[in-house]
Design a protein around this motif. Sequence first.
Motif, PDB file in Angstrom:
ATOM      1  N   GLY A  31      42.805  41.941  32.617  1.00 53.47           N
ATOM      2  CA  GLY A  31      42.975  43.241  33.267  1.00 53.47           C
ATOM      3  C   GLY A  31      41.699  43.945  33.696  1.00 53.47           C
ATOM      4  O   GLY A  31      41.606  44.435  34.827  1.00 53.47           O
ATOM      5  N   ASP A  32      40.690  43.997  32.817  1.00 55.97           N
ATOM      6  CA  ASP A  32      39.521  44.782  33.229  1.00 55.97           C
ATOM      7  C   ASP A  32      38.657  44.019  34.238  1.00 55.97           C
ATOM      8  O   ASP A  32      38.016  44.627  35.095  1.00 55.97           O
ATOM      9  CB  ASP A  32      38.717  45.330  32.037  1.00 55.97           C
ATOM     10  CG  ASP A  32      38.439  44.296  30.980  1.00 55.97           C
ATOM     11  OD1 ASP A  32      38.634  43.101  31.262  1.00 55.97           O
ATOM     12  OD2 ASP A  32      38.033  44.688  29.873  1.00 55.97           O
ATOM     13  N   MET A  33      38.691  42.687  34.177  1.00 55.82           N
ATOM     14  CA  MET A  33      37.998  41.905  35.216  1.00 55.82           C
ATOM     15  C   MET A  33      38.684  42.106  36.561  1.00 55.82           C
ATOM     16  O   MET A  33      38.039  42.237  37.600  1.00 55.82           O
ATOM     17  CB  MET A  33      37.987  40.422  34.841  1.00 55.82           C
ATOM     18  CG  MET A  33      37.164  40.133  33.590  1.00 55.82           C
ATOM     19  SD  MET A  33      37.030  38.358  33.252  1.00 55.82           S
ATOM     20  CE  MET A  33      38.562  38.038  32.380  1.00 55.82           C
ATOM     21  N   THR A  34      40.016  42.127  36.516  1.00 52.69           N
ATOM     22  CA  THR A  34      40.782  42.335  37.752  1.00 52.69           C
ATOM     23  C   THR A  34      40.467  43.705  38.358  1.00 52.69           C
ATOM     24  O   THR A  34      40.267  43.833  39.563  1.00 52.69           O
ATOM     25  CB  THR A  34      42.292  42.188  37.454  1.00 52.69           C
ATOM     26  OG1 THR A  34      42.525  40.852  37.005  1.00 52.69           O
ATOM     27  CG2 THR A  34      43.135  42.471  38.678  1.00 52.69           C
ATOM     28  N   TYR A  35      40.395  44.738  37.507  1.00 56.37           N
ATOM     29  CA  TYR A  35      40.065  46.074  38.010  1.00 56.37           C
ATOM     30  C   TYR A  35      38.669  46.108  38.625  1.00 56.37           C
ATOM     31  O   TYR A  35      38.451  46.701  39.672  1.00 56.37           O
ATOM     32  CB  TYR A  35      40.163  47.117  36.888  1.00 56.37           C
ATOM     33  CG  TYR A  35      41.563  47.645  36.649  1.00 56.37           C
ATOM     34  CD1 TYR A  35      42.620  47.288  37.490  1.00 56.37           C
ATOM     35  CD2 TYR A  35      41.837  48.500  35.586  1.00 56.37           C
ATOM     36  CE1 TYR A  35      43.903  47.775  37.274  1.00 56.37           C
ATOM     37  CE2 TYR A  35      43.116  49.001  35.361  1.00 56.37           C
ATOM     38  CZ  TYR A  35      44.142  48.631  36.204  1.00 56.37           C
ATOM     39  OH  TYR A  35      45.413  49.123  35.985  1.00 56.37           O
ATOM     40  N   LEU A  36      37.726  45.474  37.959  1.00 54.16           N
ATOM     41  CA  LEU A  36      36.349  45.502  38.466  1.00 54.16           C
ATOM     42  C   LEU A  36      36.275  44.840  39.847  1.00 54.16           C
ATOM     43  O   LEU A  36      35.707  45.402  40.790  1.00 54.16           O
ATOM     44  CB  LEU A  36      35.401  44.810  37.481  1.00 54.16           C
ATOM     45  CG  LEU A  36      33.928  44.801  37.889  1.00 54.16           C
ATOM     46  CD1 LEU A  36      33.390  46.216  38.069  1.00 54.16           C
ATOM     47  CD2 LEU A  36      33.086  44.035  36.861  1.00 54.16           C
ATOM     48  N   LYS A  37      36.866  43.660  39.957  1.00 52.82           N
ATOM     49  CA  LYS A  37      36.806  42.960  41.244  1.00 52.82           C
ATOM     50  C   LYS A  37      37.606  43.727  42.315  1.00 52.82           C
ATOM     51  O   LYS A  37      37.169  43.816  43.463  1.00 52.82           O
ATOM     52  CB  LYS A  37      37.349  41.530  41.116  1.00 52.82           C
ATOM     53  CG  LYS A  37      36.547  40.607  40.220  1.00 52.82           C
ATOM     54  CD  LYS A  37      35.073  40.539  40.548  1.00 52.82           C
ATOM     55  CE  LYS A  37      34.782  39.788  41.819  1.00 52.82           C
ATOM     56  NZ  LYS A  37      33.296  39.708  42.053  1.00 52.82           N
TER      57      LYS A  37
END
Length: 456
Positions: free
Chosen positions: A213-219
């Motif tokens: 989730g947080d990698m997805t948000y960052l990208k």
Amino acid sequence: MANKPLKIVETVIRDGHQSLCATRMRISDMLPVLEQMDDVGYYAIEAWGGATFDACLRFLNEDPWERLRTLKKHLKKTPIQMLLRGQNLLGYNHYADDVVREFCKRSVDNGVSIIRIFDALNDTRNLECAMRATKDAGGHAQGCIVYTISPYHRDEDFVKLGQELVDMGADSICIKDMAGLLAPYAAVNLVKALKANLSIPINLHTHFTSGMGDMTYLKAAEAGVDIVDTALSPFSCATSQPCTESLVATLKGSDIDTGLDLKKLNTLAEHFKKVRTNIVHDFNLNNSINIDPKVLSFQIPGGMLSNLLNQMREMGVAEKYPQLLEEMPIVRAELGYPPLVTPMSQIVASMAVLNVALGRYKMIPREVKDLVLGKYGKTPGPIDPAVQKLAIGDAPQIDHRPADDIPPQLKKIQEKLADEGFTNASMEDVLSYASFPDVALQFMKGSIIGSHFRDM
Ligand code: CO
């Protein structure tokens, strides 16, 4: 590049506790910090939806409408957001248009500013009425793209869906990734495709379930997404949203810095940490919820997989569980690739269980027949012709909007409630009763007894 702060929707008082604490957060848990939350500068605070509404009536002895009005009284600056299941409102069956219109109107009248509207099949005909009613009531209508992975859910399909939502008057679009399937680089491509073709803001909603989730948000943020949904740390991660404070810290000093004050967030997190401890204690909840990357292989959360294993054990066919895991994607394909969100996840899973236990399509539940008939709307892909024949024989599939078959209901519901003794029920009570007949009635009867006791 110009500074373009990423906007944050805080989900701690809706999806956060729904995902991690069985939706048991009470208004008394929220009241002490509402002014502080209002002061953070969130884009919106998500606070209302089907499960919160249901839990208020069923477990917390709270009138959900009263909760909404109380929240509105204290959240003077920050818009309140709610989640609505299109023509199903808060439940799993279609309502007539008059009920949908009244529900949206009353939601806005009582304090909701943004209504996020979705349909399990992404059939926009099921969003039409709610979107129009929201806008007529002066609310912000956010149309949803329910995210899933299949040959019928390519980026160009989602762009087309987004365009339909824009044409229907959507004020913004939400990519709703309820299972946490959206991988970081897939998010980059999807967000770029949507931004290139649509001019309204794009909001991304994911769950941390798969651990991405947080990698997805960052990208996604780097790719230009406008808004993301996060939860304050005590109600974040695992099967909930990524953490608000971590994302705010991650983006500090970048050209998409949220501008939110970590000190304020930390103070709020302190409060909600105690709230979580209290809720877990008071309602005796399981507090060990972890991430579950298996969802990436099966598209359905591990919690549901273990329920299915139990179901098979009860049927005496536990040894066929590995076959079930193979059967599920086949059934999903045969039923036209519905996104595996409630109620589609249950429909596909129960069909797969029956196929494995009794033989393929030997017994077909009513819900599967209804899906094949088109009663839920149009499936993303075609239904397998052989399965269609087995499920509904030569009966024709309906090709119109399912709710067109439902005559007005509001007056009848009002009369039924009057028959139960509530002749002067408010419209809000009528809508509670329309949404959850049994629990609403029990709640209303309980509050009469309650007020009777208070009078003594
Ligand atoms: Co969610």
